[in-house]
Design an enzyme around this catalytic site. Structure first.
Site, PDB file in Angstrom:
ATOM      1  N   HIS A  30      -2.195  11.621  -3.280  1.00 18.77           N
ATOM      2  CA  HIS A  30      -2.390  11.924  -1.870  1.00 18.77           C
ATOM      3  C   HIS A  30      -3.859  12.167  -1.549  1.00 18.77           C
ATOM      4  O   HIS A  30      -4.346  11.768  -0.488  1.00 18.77           O
ATOM      5  CB  HIS A  30      -1.561  13.148  -1.484  1.00 18.77           C
ATOM      6  CG  HIS A  30      -0.087  12.907  -1.544  1.00 18.77           C
ATOM      7  ND1 HIS A  30       0.488  11.745  -1.064  1.00 18.77           N
ATOM      8  CD2 HIS A  30       0.932  13.658  -2.016  1.00 18.77           C
ATOM      9  CE1 HIS A  30       1.804  11.809  -1.249  1.00 18.77           C
ATOM     10  NE2 HIS A  30       2.090  12.957  -1.818  1.00 18.77           N
ATOM     11  N   CYS A  79       0.417  -5.642  -0.716  1.00 16.50           N
ATOM     12  CA  CYS A  79       0.516  -4.520   0.223  1.00 16.50           C
ATOM     13  C   CYS A  79       0.315  -3.169  -0.454  1.00 16.50           C
ATOM     14  O   CYS A  79       0.452  -2.131   0.185  1.00 16.50           O
ATOM     15  CB  CYS A  79       1.857  -4.540   0.958  1.00 16.50           C
ATOM     16  SG  CYS A  79       3.285  -4.306  -0.119  1.00 16.50           S
TER      17      CYS A  79
END
Length: 576
Positions: free
Chosen positions: A207, A505
Site C-alpha cells: 500500500h 494491467c
C-alpha cells in the site's frame, strides 16, 4: 546491501583536504525521482507492558466506556482524513477506520476488560489475537496486520491521553525514513514537504508503494540497511535505481536534481493520447474502481478503461448485491467513457479480497486457494448475475465495446466456459493471465478468447513462489525479475502469432521504464492507475518503437532484477 567509498574533498585550500565518507544503501525502487534532503525518521511507539494490576470490578464498566470512546475517536479521525483523500489512499483509510469499528475486535477487548485487564493491555492482547488470525490467512490479510497494529497504537494513545502516533510534521522538506508505514501514515503526506519515502520493509505492490505512486513521491522499499542513517543527515535518493546515498553535498546533487526537474516538467506537459517518438500510437487505459476514479482517468488523458475492478459493491455488502444494485455501481464508469473501450474484471474474491458470502474460510493457503473464477464452483450464481449486471450497465449507454475478463483462470476448459457466458450476453470475452499455467499455454488460451490482460502482480508472485505482500520477499516480487519478464514476453509473442490483443494491467505497467520494455515485447495496451498515466505517457513519448524493441531484447538476457534495469537503461542510453 550497501557500499562505502572514501573521497578526498578539496575545499579551496590545499592544507585543508578532508576525508568524506560516502556510502550507498540499496533497496527496491518503486517510484522514479530524485530527492535531496535531510532524513526525518518515524518509528512506531513501543508496546506498553503486558502485565498490569487487575481493575477493581466497579471500575470495569467505566473502562469499557473509555475504550469505546478512544476507538470512536480513532474511527472519526480516520474517516475525516479519508474524506479529504482520493483514490487508493481514501479506500485504505476507510479500511483502517473499519478495523477500529470492527465489532469482533471491540468485543475481544471488552471481554478482557470484563475480566479485569486494564484497557491498554486489553487492547494489546486482543489486537495480537487478530494479528495471529490475519497472518494465518496470508495474502493481504497478513499485510493488514500493519494497519491493525496502527489502529491499536492510535487507540492506546487516546487511552493514555497522548496525541495519535504518525509521521512527523516538519517545517522544511525532508526524506521520510521508516521501518514500515501504515496506510494512515502514508495517505496524508504532503509531497511538498516529504520529498521521498524509504522503508526497511514493504514491497513493490504494498500500500505504501501504491500511494507513493499516486502522490508522485520517489519511493524505495526493502532498504534493509538504513537504520544507521541518522536523523537530519542529508541523503540523495534515486527512486529509479533504488539507491540511498549518504555524504553527498548539495553541489554534487545539483545535476541530478536538475535532470529530475526536467523529467517532471515533461510529465506535467503530457496530455495524450499515447504515442511513441516515431508517432506509433499506444493505447493507454486506466485502472479504476468506480465512477469517480473513471472521471479522474478521463481528465488525465486515458483512452478508456483497461481494468474496472468490481469488488466495491461486494465488499460493502453482507450478502450478494442484486443485479440492479450492481448495475448502479458499474454504470458511472461506463458513463465516463461512453464511446471508448471498457474492460471489466469479474469478481476477484478470495485471498487478499475476502468477501463474507463468497470466500471459503480456514483455507490453509488462500493465495493458492479458492479465489477469482474458482469461486464459481462453490457459489454458482454469482458470476451469471454479475455478467447480467455488467451487460445492463453497458446497455444504458449503448456501449458496444464492453470487454469482460475473468481473474485466476488456470485451465483451458475454464476459459472456454467463461467465454461462452460472456458471448451469450453480447460482450467480448477475455481472461487475466496471472497463473504460470496460463502463460505457458498462452497460444492455446488465445484460441478460446478475444483478448488477454496480464496481471503482473500475481504472475510474478506465482512465478517466484513468493507472497507479493511479504516484506521479507520484496526482491522476489519485483516485476523486473527475469523469469517474470520472460513469461510476459512469451505471452506477447503468442498475441502476435494469433492476432490477439495483449494488455498489461498490473503495477508493472505503471513503471515508466518497464512500460517501454513491455511495448517493445509486443504488448498492445497498458492499463495504469490514473495518477501514473502521465508519467508513463511522457516516458513512452521519448522513444521510438525500434528503441522499445531493443530494450525488450536487452532485458531478456538479464541475470537479476538489478541487471535487468541496468541493461534497459544502457540500451536506451539513459544515465543512472
Amino acid at each position: 546491501m550497501s557500499a562505502t567509498r572514501v573521497l578526498l574533498k578539496y575545499c579551496g585550500d590545499l592544507t585543508k583536504v578532508t576525508l568524506v565518507e560516502q556510502s550507498i544503501v540499496y533497496g527496491t525502487p518503486v517510484v522514479d525521482g530524485i530527492a535531496y534532503a535531510p532524513v526525518a525518521w518515524t518509528r512506531r511507539p513501543s508496546i506498553p507492558a503486558l502485565n498490569a494490576p487487575d481493575l477493581p470490578e466497579h471500575e470495569r464498566p467505566a473502562a469499557m466506556t473509555q475504550f469505546d470512546d478512544a476507538a470512536d475517536a480513532v474511527v472519526n479521525s480516520l474517516r475525516t482524513r479519508a474524506s479529504k483523500a482520493t483514490g487508493h489512499a481514501c479506500a485504505l483509510l476507510e479500511v483502517s477506520a473499519s478495523m477500529a469499528s470492527d465489532p469482533a475486535w471491540r468485543k475481544g477487548v471488552k471481554k478482557r476488560i470484563a475480566r479485569g485487564i486494564p484497557p491498554v493491555q486489553a487492547t494489546t492482547e486482543a489486537t495480537e489475537e487478530f494479528v495471529t488470525i490475519f497472518e494465518r490467512q496470508g495474502g493481504i490479510m497478513a499485510q493488514r496486520t500493519t494497519d491493525l497494529r496502527d489502529v491499536r497504537d492510535r487507540v492506546i494513545a487516546h487511552l493514555e491521553g497522548r496525541p495519535e502516533p504518525g509521521v512527523p510534521k516538519p517545517d522544511h522538506p525532508v526524506v521520510l525514513f521508516a521501518d514500515d508505514l501504515s496506510p494512515a501514515d502514508t495517505a496524508g503526506l504532503d509531497p511538498d514537504m516529504f520529498l521521498a519515502l524509504v522503508t526497511e520493509l514493504g514491497g513493490p505492490t504494498s500500500h505504501t508503494s501504491i500511494i507513493a505512486r499516486q502522490l508522485g513521491i520517489p519511493c524505495i522499499v526493502a532498504a534493509r540497511h538504513i537504520s544507521n542513517i541518522a536523523e537530519d543527515e542529508y541523503v540523495l535518493i534515486d527512486g529509479r535505481a533504488g539507491t540511498i546515498q549518504v555524504g553527498v553535498t548539495a553541489e554534487e546533487a545539483k545535476g541530478q536534481l536538475e535532470e529530475d526537474h526536467k523529467r517532471r516538467e515533461l510529465i506535467e506537459q503530457w496530455e495524450g493520447p499515447g504515442r511513441l517518438a516515431d508517432g506509433t500510437r499506444i493505447e493507454l487505459l486506466a485502472n479504476v474502481r468506480d465512477g469517480e476514479s473513471a472521471q479522474e482517468a478521463a481528465s488525465v488523458g486515458a483512452q478508456g478503461i483497461g481494468l474496472l475492478r468490481t469488488e466495491l459493491c461486494f465488499l460493502d455488502s453482507q450478502s450478494e448485491p442484486s443485479i440492479e444494485a450492481q448495475r448502479q455501481v458499474y454504470e458511472p464508469a461506463f458513463a465516463a467513457f461512453p464511446t471508448s473501450k471498457v474492460v471489466v474484471r469479474t469478481l476477484d474474491a478470495g485471498s487478499d479480497k475476502p468477501v463474507p458470502y463468497a470466500t471459503l474460510h480456514e483455507e490453509a493457503n488462500p493465495a493458492l486457494g479458492v479465489r477469482g473464477l474458482r469461486t464459481s464452483g462453490h457459489y454458482p450464481d454469482l458470476l451469471p448475475h454479475q455478467l447480467d449486471a455488467i451487460a445492463a450497465a453497458a446497455k444504458i449507454h449503448g456501449h458496444d465495446k464492453t470487454w469482460v475478463m475473468a481473474p485466476m483462470v488456470s485451465t483451458l476448459p475454464e476459459a472456454e466456459w467463461f467465454a461462452s457466458l460472456v458471448r451469450e450476453r453480447g460482450m467480448i470475452p477475455g481472461i487475466m493471465v496471472e497463473v504460470p499455467s496460463t502463460a505457458i499455454l498462452a497460444q492455446q488460451f488465445m484460441e478460446l478468447v478475444d483478448f488477454v490482460s496480464i496481471g503482473t502482480n500475481d504472475l510474478t508472485q506465482y512465478t517466484m513462489a513468493a507472497d507479493r505482500l511479504s516484506p521479507d520477499l520484496a526482491e522476489y516480487s519485483d516485476p523486473w525479475q527475469p523469469a517474470a519478464l520472460a513469461l510476459i514476453n512469451q505471452i506477447a509473442q503468442a498475441g502476435k502469432q494469433t492476432g490477439t490483443p495483449v494488455s498489461v494491467c498490473g503495477e508493472a505497467a505503471a513503471d515508466p521504464l518497464l512500460a517501454v520494455v513491455l511495448i517493445g515485447m509486443g504488448v498492445t495496451s497498458l492499463s495504469i492507475s490514473p495518477s501514473a498515466l502521465q508519467a508513463v505517457g511522457a516516458q513512452l513519448s521519448q522513444f521510438t518503437l525500434e528503441q522499445c524493441q531493443a530494450a525488450a531484447v536487452a532485458v531478456l538476457g538479464a541475470w537479476d532484477q538489478g541487471d535487468a534495469r541496468y541493461r534497459v537503461r544502457k540500451a536506451l542510453d539513459i544515465n543512472g
